[in-house]
Design an enzyme around this catalytic site. Structure first.
Site, PDB file in Angstrom:
ATOM      1  N   GLY A  97       1.138  -1.475   0.090  1.00  0.00           N
ATOM      2  CA  GLY A  97       0.139  -0.182   0.001  1.00  0.00           C
ATOM      3  C   GLY A  97       0.701   1.138  -0.232  1.00  0.00           C
ATOM      4  N   GLY A 145       0.332  -4.944   0.026  1.00  0.00           N
ATOM      5  CA  GLY A 145      -1.199  -4.696  -0.101  1.00  0.00           C
ATOM      6  C   GLY A 145      -0.875  -5.561  -0.710  1.00  0.00           C
ATOM      7  CD  GLU A 168       3.454  -5.890   6.480  1.00  0.00           C
ATOM      8  OE1 GLU A 168       2.098  -5.688   5.376  1.00  0.00           O
ATOM      9  OE2 GLU A 168       3.267  -7.181   6.890  1.00  0.00           O
ATOM     10  CG  ASP A 176      -2.270  -5.236   7.139  1.00  0.00           C
ATOM     11  OD1 ASP A 176      -1.645  -5.090   6.445  1.00  0.00           O
ATOM     12  OD2 ASP A 176      -3.143  -2.835   6.857  1.00  0.00           O
TER      13      ASP A 176
END
Length: 385
Positions: A97, A145, A168, A176
């Site tokens: 992301g 992402g 992350e 996530d």
């Protein structure tokens, strides 16, 4: 103020008119090729192309907002039999992301810090529940992402250029995009190991770890795509057969042992502990070169992220994808309220000094009460799927 005299516009000569039309056509072509994401229907396939090669196809909110409705439309279309997603530029499928934009937004309380995660997770769920076979060609860097855009789909095709990671914990976040669902379901404790250390898997190892379903040489992907598009009203089985036929012909690194094979016993025992403190204790006790290396890595990570991630995976192991994404949305907002995410982005992406100053700085200082608060429901602000 005097009224302006409006002169009639000169009529365009036919040649001029043609030039104007050509100019328009040229412009529409340009805007097309510079669009962040290309959506097209070819044969029986809907094709999504991530098109930000200069930034390794990093995912933005506007890309998410284009991809989601298109998947929903293709899902209902009787003439669309499969969905293919790929990246341009030859280096990356999608490196993650647009983290910097999210950090900038979070600092000033901008809506993007809510909207990005909310809409990204809704898209991850749409991929995970997609009624049409979904084929992700994960050629090149596939992280964060980018993993969310691929791993929940029915088919994931890795190549010798695939580089997978969930990095992350190094930037004060957590793995996530449904990491709490797919990571604890990998064999043994591989998922916990990948989540906590951010270890990178390359090429065929992405298949061996269970993240990809097929392995095909990068140079064969255009032919594979052409064959997928040419399939007449294919069933999921027809698509699987075609992917398998390419997979069995791919000989690159076929004889190579899985990179984590020799360490699997240690990974399974050391990363099965109930708490981060216990994992660290076990690693110190073990004292092997492998264990020492993991300790060094873990010591660099955000203590808050490590504790959050371990609990996320332990709870996610027995949850549905939908419940995991709801839990992860709560965690994303806890990170937006906290300190470590902004510090991690500063140290790794902005100043690049690679020396984040985590707060709290030690695992022991991250209390259970604080963690409970991160996992707490958000009432009306909870993610709705």
């Amino acid at each position: 103020m005097a009224a302006r005299v409006l002169r009639p516009l000169p009529r365009l000569k036919p040649f001029n008119r043609l030039q104007v039309i050509l100019q328009h056509l040229k412009m529409s072509k340009q805007t097309d090729s510079t669009a962040e994401v290309l959506l097209e229907k070819r044969g029986g396939a809907g094709i999504i192309t991530l098109n930000r090669p200069k930034v390794l196809n990093a995912l933005t909110l506007s890309m998410i907002q284009q991809i989601y409705p298109q998947i929903k439309t293709w899902e209902q279309d009787p003439e669309t039999f499969l969905i293919i997603i790929k990246g341009t530029g030859g280096k990356a499928f999608c490196a993650g992301g647009d983290i910097r934009a999210i950090a900038d937004a979070g600092k000033v309380g901008d809506r993007l810090a809510h909207d990005f995660f909310r809409e990204e997770y809704i898209l991850n769920n749409a991929i995970g529940t997609c009624k049409k076979p979904y084929v992700a060609l994960i050629d090149g860097i596939t992280m964060g992402g980018g993993v969310g855009l691929s791993v929940h789909g029915r088919f994931r095709v890795a190549t010798e250029k695939t580089l997978f990671a969930m990095p992350e914990t190094a930037i004060g976040l957590f793995p996530d995009v449904g990491g709490g669902y797919f990571l604890p379901r990998l064999s043994g404790k591989i998922g916990y190991y990948l989540a906590l250390t951010g270890f990178r898997l390359k090429g065929r190892d992405v298949l061996k770890a269970g993240i990809a379903t097929h392995f095909v040489e990068s140079e064969k992907l255009p032919a594979l795509e052409k064959d997928l598009i040419a399939l007449k009203s294919p069933s999921t089985e027809n698509i699987a057969d075609l992917l398998n036929s390419y997979h069995v012909k791919s000989k690159v690194d076929q004889e190579k042992e899985f990179v984590l094979d020799e360490h699997m016993e240690k990974i399974n025992s050391l990363f099965s502990a109930n708490s981060m403190e216990e994992i660290v204790r076990k690693l110190k006790q073990d004292g092997s070169p492998f264990a020492i290396k993991q300790l060094e890595t873990i010591n660099k990570m955000s203590p808050t992220s490590l504790k959050m991630t371990l609990r996320q995976l332990r709870e996610g192991a027995s949850m549905s994808l939908q419940d995991v994404l709801m839990m992860e949305y709560r965690l994303s907002q806890a990170c937006m309220r906290g300190h470590d995410f902004y510090e991690g982005v500063r140290a790794v992406l902005t100043d690049k000094d690679q020396s984040p100053r985590w707060k709290p700085a030690a695992l022991e200082e991250v209390s259970d009460e604080f963690l409970d608060d991160c996992f707490k429901p958000l009432g009306n602000n909870d993610l709705k799927l």
